[in-house]
Scaffold this active site. Structure first.
Site, mmCIF file in Angstrom:
data_model
loop_
_atom_site.group_PDB
_atom_site.id
_atom_site.type_symbol
_atom_site.label_atom_id
_atom_site.label_comp_id
_atom_site.label_asym_id
_atom_site.label_seq_id
_atom_site.Cartn_x
_atom_site.Cartn_y
_atom_site.Cartn_z
ATOM 1 N N SER A 11 0.830 -1.193 0.000
ATOM 2 C CA SER A 11 0.000 0.000 0.000
ATOM 3 C C SER A 11 0.870 1.251 0.000
ATOM 4 O O SER A 11 1.649 1.463 -0.930
ATOM 5 C CB SER A 11 -0.976 -0.047 1.182
ATOM 6 O OG SER A 11 -1.990 0.904 1.036
ATOM 7 N N ASP A 87 -9.945 -5.282 -4.154
ATOM 8 C CA ASP A 87 -9.413 -4.284 -3.231
ATOM 9 C C ASP A 87 -10.314 -3.048 -3.264
ATOM 10 O O ASP A 87 -10.520 -2.441 -4.324
ATOM 11 C CB ASP A 87 -7.989 -3.914 -3.665
ATOM 12 C CG ASP A 87 -7.255 -3.031 -2.682
ATOM 13 O OD1 ASP A 87 -7.887 -2.159 -2.051
ATOM 14 O OD2 ASP A 87 -6.032 -3.203 -2.576
ATOM 15 N N HIS A 120 -7.233 -6.027 0.115
ATOM 16 C CA HIS A 120 -6.055 -5.263 0.539
ATOM 17 C C HIS A 120 -5.453 -5.834 1.829
ATOM 18 O O HIS A 120 -4.653 -5.186 2.483
ATOM 19 C CB HIS A 120 -6.511 -3.806 0.767
ATOM 20 C CG HIS A 120 -5.434 -2.788 0.665
ATOM 21 N ND1 HIS A 120 -4.927 -2.336 -0.531
ATOM 22 C CD2 HIS A 120 -4.784 -2.087 1.620
ATOM 23 C CE1 HIS A 120 -4.016 -1.418 -0.313
ATOM 24 N NE2 HIS A 120 -3.906 -1.238 0.992
#
Length: 146
Positions: A11, A87, A120
């Site tokens: 991320s 995600d 995610h």
């Protein structure tokens, strides 16, 4: 060994890994990222962060991997990116398609892997971590190349 280093992240950390590589040509032998923020000057998170910390979105372009890859001049190790198709941040915050298009425009090799139904989370990372370790090991000469 300072001549054989790898960098990876998830991320915002994936974004950091990519910009560290792109801002330091030749420092990293291999690069990978899980669900990285790829074009932060074009998403709400980046607009808020760059305006708040740097004074403007324009100033943030020096920390945007999509902008940096366009002007990168150095060794080009393949960047491995894994992204989950489920995600929740994919469409409005991560923008991997912008990075892969920019990289392709300057012949920078990227292995972009869209992973069906992954989000995610930790499970996404843990599922594909071995592939990233292998990517780095091969780049560092610790395993034979495929």
């Amino acid at each position: 060994d300072p001549t054989r280093m790898s960098i990876t992240g998830h991320s915002m950390g994936g974004h950091g890994a990519m910009i560290c590589h792109l801002k330091n040509p030749g420092k990293y032998t291999s690069v990978s990222a899980f669900a990285p923020i790829c074009n932060p000057t074009k998403v709400p998170w980046g607009e808020k962060a760059f305006t708040g910390y740097l004074g403007s979105v324009e100033a943030g372009k020096e920390y945007d991997s999509t902008e940096l890859v366009k002007k990168y001049n150095g060794p080009k190790p393949t960047i491995l990116i894994d992204q989950g198709s489920a995600d929740g941040f994919l469409q409005n915050q991560l923008k991997p398609e912008a990075f892969t298009a920019a990289a392709a425009s300057v012949n920078y090799p990227v292995q972009m892997r869209m992973q069906p139904l992954y989000d995610h989370s930790y499970y996404f990372i843990s599922t594909f971590m071995r592939d990233h370790v292998d990517h780095h090991a091969r780049s560092l000469g610790l395993r034979p190349k495929l």
